[in-house]
Write a protein that holds these residues in place. Structure first.
Motif, PDB file in Angstrom:
ATOM      1  N   PHE A  34       0.843  -1.062  -0.019  1.00 54.39           N
ATOM      2  CA  PHE A  34      -0.023  -0.042  -0.208  1.00 54.39           C
ATOM      3  C   PHE A  34       0.923   1.162   0.070  1.00 54.39           C
ATOM      4  CE2 PHE A  34      -3.817  -2.272   1.695  1.00 54.39           C
ATOM      5  CZ  PHE A  34      -3.247  -3.322   2.186  1.00 54.39           C
ATOM      6  N   LEU A  46      -5.286   6.041   2.605  1.00 53.52           N
ATOM      7  CA  LEU A  46      -5.049   5.211   1.641  1.00 53.52           C
ATOM      8  C   LEU A  46      -4.790   6.098   0.548  1.00 53.52           C
ATOM      9  CD1 LEU A  46      -4.196   2.289   0.904  1.00 53.52           C
ATOM     10  CD2 LEU A  46      -6.607   2.003   0.263  1.00 53.52           C
ATOM     11  N   ARG A  49      -3.323   0.725  -3.507  1.00 53.34           N
ATOM     12  CA  ARG A  49      -2.772  -0.462  -3.148  1.00 53.34           C
ATOM     13  C   ARG A  49      -2.410  -1.211  -4.419  1.00 53.34           C
ATOM     14  NH1 ARG A  49      -8.291  -2.346  -0.271  1.00 53.34           N
ATOM     15  NH2 ARG A  49      -7.113  -4.057   0.365  1.00 53.34           N
ATOM     16  N   ILE A  92      -1.429 -10.857   1.881  1.00 56.71           N
ATOM     17  CA  ILE A  92      -2.356 -10.784   1.139  1.00 56.71           C
ATOM     18  C   ILE A  92      -3.645 -11.397   1.616  1.00 56.71           C
ATOM     19  CG2 ILE A  92      -1.093 -10.942  -1.261  1.00 56.71           C
ATOM     20  CD1 ILE A  92      -1.942 -13.518  -1.592  1.00 56.71           C
ATOM     21  N   TRP A  93      -3.519 -12.249   2.812  1.00 52.60           N
ATOM     22  CA  TRP A  93      -4.513 -12.639   3.469  1.00 52.60           C
ATOM     23  C   TRP A  93      -5.014 -11.912   4.710  1.00 52.60           C
ATOM     24  CZ3 TRP A  93      -5.452 -16.411   0.193  1.00 52.60           C
ATOM     25  CH2 TRP A  93      -4.446 -16.772  -0.493  1.00 52.60           C
ATOM     26  N   GLY A  94      -4.573 -10.858   4.839  1.00 47.89           N
ATOM     27  CA  GLY A  94      -4.962  -9.884   5.737  1.00 47.89           C
ATOM     28  C   GLY A  94      -4.628 -10.346   7.145  1.00 47.89           C
ATOM     29  N   ASN A  95      -3.740 -11.317   7.360  1.00 44.69           N
ATOM     30  CA  ASN A  95      -3.778 -11.743   8.794  1.00 44.69           C
ATOM     31  C   ASN A  95      -2.593 -11.452   9.669  1.00 44.69           C
ATOM     32  OD1 ASN A  95      -2.158 -13.298   7.238  1.00 44.69           O
ATOM     33  ND2 ASN A  95      -2.510 -15.201   8.129  1.00 44.69           N
ATOM     34  N   THR A  96      -1.931 -10.340   8.986  1.00 44.61           N
ATOM     35  CA  THR A  96      -0.619  -9.925   9.450  1.00 44.61           C
ATOM     36  C   THR A  96      -0.765  -8.494   9.810  1.00 44.61           C
ATOM     37  OG1 THR A  96       0.585  -9.505   7.615  1.00 44.61           O
ATOM     38  CG2 THR A  96       0.800 -11.608   8.537  1.00 44.61           C
ATOM     39  N   PRO A  97      -0.239  -7.778  10.751  1.00 40.37           N
ATOM     40  CA  PRO A  97      -0.376  -6.423  10.868  1.00 40.37           C
ATOM     41  C   PRO A  97       0.126  -5.698   9.946  1.00 40.37           C
ATOM     42  CG  PRO A  97       0.474  -7.320  12.778  1.00 40.37           C
ATOM     43  CD  PRO A  97       0.486  -8.339  11.978  1.00 40.37           C
ATOM     44  N   LEU A  98      -0.347  -4.349   9.518  1.00 43.26           N
ATOM     45  CA  LEU A  98       0.407  -3.405   8.603  1.00 43.26           C
ATOM     46  C   LEU A  98       1.580  -3.087   9.109  1.00 43.26           C
ATOM     47  CD1 LEU A  98      -0.951  -2.390   5.749  1.00 43.26           C
ATOM     48  CD2 LEU A  98      -1.544  -0.483   6.981  1.00 43.26           C
ATOM     49  N   PHE A 100       4.450  -0.109   8.358  1.00 43.97           N
ATOM     50  CA  PHE A 100       4.832   0.972   7.699  1.00 43.97           C
ATOM     51  C   PHE A 100       6.541   1.127   7.492  1.00 43.97           C
ATOM     52  CE2 PHE A 100       0.671   3.039   7.186  1.00 43.97           C
ATOM     53  CZ  PHE A 100       0.062   2.435   8.276  1.00 43.97           C
TER      54      PHE A 100
END
Lengths: 110, 114
Positions: A34, A46, A49, A92-98, A100
């Protein structure tokens, strides 16, 4: 471990000049990348992405898995592009923190 | 407009005096996050709630706690603020149930510790 590197803290360009904000990442899984932007006195939001493959406000970014990069580009900078830009990484599975990067401040000079 | 709201925008507290920062959202998102952002640094995730499930980052100090009494509200409690806790605190939400991993940020609360 996930890591995002933005090598430039500050980037100054003249209005109308091309802009490239660099972002490199390190991640062993399948990444989602992102770009977030923070204009002066506004909230972090945002910009784009990699999955959507859109061009927002003239900006584009292509995920290069070979070079593990996600550089943000715009062919002609505008004064209103001056802001803080953060590259961020998740799975891509969204299961880890973002995670930066440290951010790059873009200053467009009239 | 649906949004993420943080109160107060500026908070001053004394060294060691407990302080609570609040975040509310009208987006009905199931995930809420708290980030700490110090000057010239990237936002650092402290913890997040996936629905009611609390997920603490390994390096978040014990001094930081969080509560989420319902979907709309989330609180950050700093039990004994130190000078090093002065920072901008950002709340964010995302709608993982809809498969959308974009995070929507509030305006932040700037905490000063005297």
């Amino acid at each position: 471990a996930q890591r995002v590197t933005q090598p430039e803290k500050l980037l100054s360009v003249f209005k109308g000049a091309p802009v490239e904000l660099k972002c490199n990442y390190s991640y062993s899984g399948s990444p989602e990348l992102f770009w977030y932007v923070q204009y002066s006195r506004q909230r972090l939001q945002l910009l784009l992405r990699h999955i959507s493959r859109e061009s927002i406000k003239g900006f584009t970014a292509d995920l290069n898995k070979g070079e593990t990069s996600f550089h943000l580009k715009k062919p002609f900078a505008q004064e209103e592009d001056s802001a803080m830009y953060y590259c961020a990484l998740s799975s891509i599975w969204g299961n880890t923190p973002l995670v930066f990067g440290k951010g790059t401040r873009l200053s467009v000079i009239a | 407009d649906a949004m993420v709201i943080q109160n107060p925008r500026y908070q001053v507290t004394q060294f060691g005096k407990p302080v609570t920062l609040s975040c509310s959202q009208t987006l009905n998102h199931n995930v809420m996050y708290w980030y700490q952002q110090k000057s010239s640094q990237a936002p650092k995730l402290l913890f997040h709630y996936y629905d009611k499930d609390f997920n603490n980052e390994a390096d978040t100090p014990d001094n930081f706690q969080s509560r989420r009494p319902n979907t709309s509200f989330c609180f950050l409690d700093i039990r004994s603020p130190g000078l090093g806790d002065a920072a901008m605190y950002l709340c964010a939400t995302s709608n993982r149930l809809a498969g959308d991993y974009e995070q929507y940020f509030g305006p932040g609360t700037r905490l000063t510790v005297t």
